[in-house]
Scaffold this motif. Structure first.
Motif, PDB file in Angstrom:
ATOM      1  N   SER A  53       0.811  -1.226  -0.045  1.00 46.16           N
ATOM      2  CA  SER A  53       0.038  -0.004   0.117  1.00 46.16           C
ATOM      3  C   SER A  53       0.909   1.075  -0.085  1.00 46.16           C
ATOM      4  O   SER A  53       0.344   2.280  -0.274  1.00 46.16           O
ATOM      5  N   ALA A  54       2.350   1.158   0.347  1.00 41.63           N
ATOM      6  CA  ALA A  54       3.034   2.298   0.404  1.00 41.63           C
ATOM      7  C   ALA A  54       4.484   1.799   0.301  1.00 41.63           C
ATOM      8  O   ALA A  54       4.679   0.675   0.671  1.00 41.63           O
ATOM      9  N   VAL A  55       5.362   2.590  -0.104  1.00 42.22           N
ATOM     10  CA  VAL A  55       6.780   2.386  -0.197  1.00 42.22           C
ATOM     11  C   VAL A  55       7.521   3.236   0.511  1.00 42.22           C
ATOM     12  O   VAL A  55       7.364   4.521   0.219  1.00 42.22           O
ATOM     13  N   ALA A 105       6.691  12.754   2.071  1.00 42.01           N
ATOM     14  CA  ALA A 105       6.083  12.325   1.102  1.00 42.01           C
ATOM     15  C   ALA A 105       6.879  12.555  -0.348  1.00 42.01           C
ATOM     16  O   ALA A 105       6.844  14.130  -0.456  1.00 42.01           O
ATOM     17  N   THR A 106       6.888  11.826  -1.306  1.00 42.49           N
ATOM     18  CA  THR A 106       7.352  12.169  -2.802  1.00 42.49           C
ATOM     19  C   THR A 106       6.234  12.607  -3.658  1.00 42.49           C
ATOM     20  O   THR A 106       4.733  12.670  -3.144  1.00 42.49           O
ATOM     21  N   ASN A 107       6.390  13.076  -4.892  1.00 44.22           N
ATOM     22  CA  ASN A 107       5.477  13.416  -5.800  1.00 44.22           C
ATOM     23  C   ASN A 107       4.817  12.204  -6.213  1.00 44.22           C
ATOM     24  O   ASN A 107       3.811  12.276  -7.141  1.00 44.22           O
ATOM     25  N   ILE A 109       3.025   7.346   6.945  1.00 43.20           N
ATOM     26  CA  ILE A 109       2.669   6.324   6.171  1.00 43.20           C
ATOM     27  C   ILE A 109       1.386   5.657   6.839  1.00 43.20           C
ATOM     28  O   ILE A 109       0.369   5.683   6.236  1.00 43.20           O
ATOM     29  N   THR A 110       1.478   5.787   8.308  1.00 43.52           N
ATOM     30  CA  THR A 110       0.128   5.322   9.015  1.00 43.52           C
ATOM     31  C   THR A 110      -0.991   6.257   8.670  1.00 43.52           C
ATOM     32  O   THR A 110      -2.228   5.686   8.490  1.00 43.52           O
ATOM     33  N   ARG A 111      -0.723   7.388   8.600  1.00 41.86           N
ATOM     34  CA  ARG A 111      -1.938   8.324   8.307  1.00 41.86           C
ATOM     35  C   ARG A 111      -2.288   8.385   6.964  1.00 41.86           C
ATOM     36  O   ARG A 111      -3.401   8.490   6.490  1.00 41.86           O
TER      37      ARG A 111
END
Length: 397
Positions: A174-176, A359-361, A392-394
């Motif tokens: 879900s995220a990196v 966060a990146t773009n 990331i959790t948010r």
């Protein structure tokens, strides 16, 4: 307040004072998972801010952290975690930023897989710091603290053509979180630098730390004044070099290496030449045979308050060497990321991210640690990993 990771120093120092080592570790591990590691290699800026300095010497905050970790096994500390969530996160890099992010995500119920290019986990903690400063059993034990929470680490798995960012996003993550570190040495930009016998300090230390040895010359010169230069010098001595010298363009007062490490190097026979800079690598038959240097002087402080080294005309001199090791700094190796859509990098080769969320773009992709700041201290990377875990959790919520 001087701690980049915001540790509750007063509380754990008081617990150590009372001999309550398990309680001290529980307080420390609210903020970081590597107490024995940081108890050895943290630059302890908190001690400079200690009010005890106004009386005599600061409280030995770093050493007290080490004492707690040495007296009670961190793996035995009960770590409270929220119930597991369905989302999974991929982390690229198992250095302090990646390990910290994985630890804090696990405590929030989010399990992750760490992808590490090297054959062993730890990032710069393993390949950038010699075992005489950070024993491998301590690092292994505290990485186990993190894997015991359900975090998986896959070594020998670099991001690149065979494992792209798109692959990770398409494999159910879900995220990196990108935490590749800064493992690429900076060149000196002088003639002869590509000659056989010239090797980057970070590459030299990586080989020593992974294999236990590396090719070392009889007369070795190291360029730089940071801890990497000192680590290379002390490692070269241990590997049998007959003469080891460090060349630094400023004075000892400006040297960023820890004074205790500088003194240890001198005790072991390393010589340090101050106010000198390399000009040209001297070669014969494609091999290093010497180094031409020039004397430097410091200007008056500039607008930043720092004195700038400038060459002294007609002060060149030559030294005989058979190995040269530049150690003037590192930058992230972006070869696997430069063509990735949605990632942008600064002119210093660092990832550009949102200042608050990291966060990146690219949607769902975050970055931190040395990849985002450039080379900094381990406690700073650990703080970045914790902040990333929060963001990331948010994002997952």
């Amino acid at each position: 307040m001087a701690c980049p990771a915001g540790l509750n120093v007063q509380a754990y120092v008081q617990m150590v004072r009372e001999g309550k080592y398990e309680e001290a570790l529980k307080i420390i591990m609210e903020d970081l998972p590597l107490p024995g590691v940081l108890g050895r290699i943290c630059p302890h800026g908190c001690e400079d801010a200690c009010r005890r300095c106004e009386v005599d010497d600061p409280v030995a905050i770093r050493d007290l952290k080490r004492l707690a970790a040495d007296q009670f096994d961190p793996r035995e500390v009960k770590i409270d975690c929220l119930p597991p969530r369905k989302e999974k996160v991929a982390i690229v890099g198992s250095g302090p930023a990646g390990l910290s992010a994985a630890y804090h995500l696990a405590r929030k119920g989010v399990l992750s897989t760490i992808y590490e290019a090297l054959p062993e986990p730890g990032g710069m903690l393993r390949v950038g710091i010699p075992a005489h400063r950070l024993p491998r059993e301590i690092l292994d034990m505290e990485i186990e603290v993190i894997t015991n929470l359900g975090v998986e680490i896959q070594t020998n798995t670099p991001i690149g053509p065979e494992l792209t960012l798109d692959d990770l996003m398409n494999n159910g993550y879900s995220a990196v979180y990108l935490a590749l570190g800064a493992h690429k040495g900076i060149d000196l930009a002088i003639p002869g630098e590509k000659t056989r016998g010239v090797r980057q300090g970070v590459d030299f230390l990586r080989e020593v730390n992974l294999t236990g040895t590396a090719a070392v010359g009889r007369k070795v010169a190291i360029i730089g004044g940071g801890n990497v230069a000192i680590d290379v010098a002390r490692s070269a001595v241990r590997l049998g070099a007959e003469e080891v010298s460090i060349i630094y363009r400023r004075t000892r007062a400006e040297m960023p290496a820890w004074e205790e490490e500088v003194q240890a190097a001198e005790t072991e026979g390393v010589t340090i030449s101050y106010l000198a800079a390399p000009q040209e690598v001297l070669t014969s038959d494609g091999k290093v045979i010497g180094l031409r240097c020039i004397r430097m002087r410091l200007t008056e402080p500039d607008s930043s308050g720092r004195k700038r080294p400038v060459p002294i005309p007609d002060s060149e001199y030559e030294i005989e060497i058979d190995q040269l090791v530049p150690a003037i700094g590192q930058r992230p190796d972006l070869s696997a990321l430069e063509d990735v859509t949605g990632l942008t990098f600064s002119r210093w080769g660092t990832a550009e991210v949102d200042a608050v969320t990291y966060a990146t773009n690219r949607e769902g992709v975050f970055a931190g640690g040395d990849l985002q700041t450039g080379p900094w201290i381990a406690i700073g990377a650990i703080a970045a990993g914790r902040e990333a875990a929060e963001s990331i959790t948010r994002y997952l919520d």
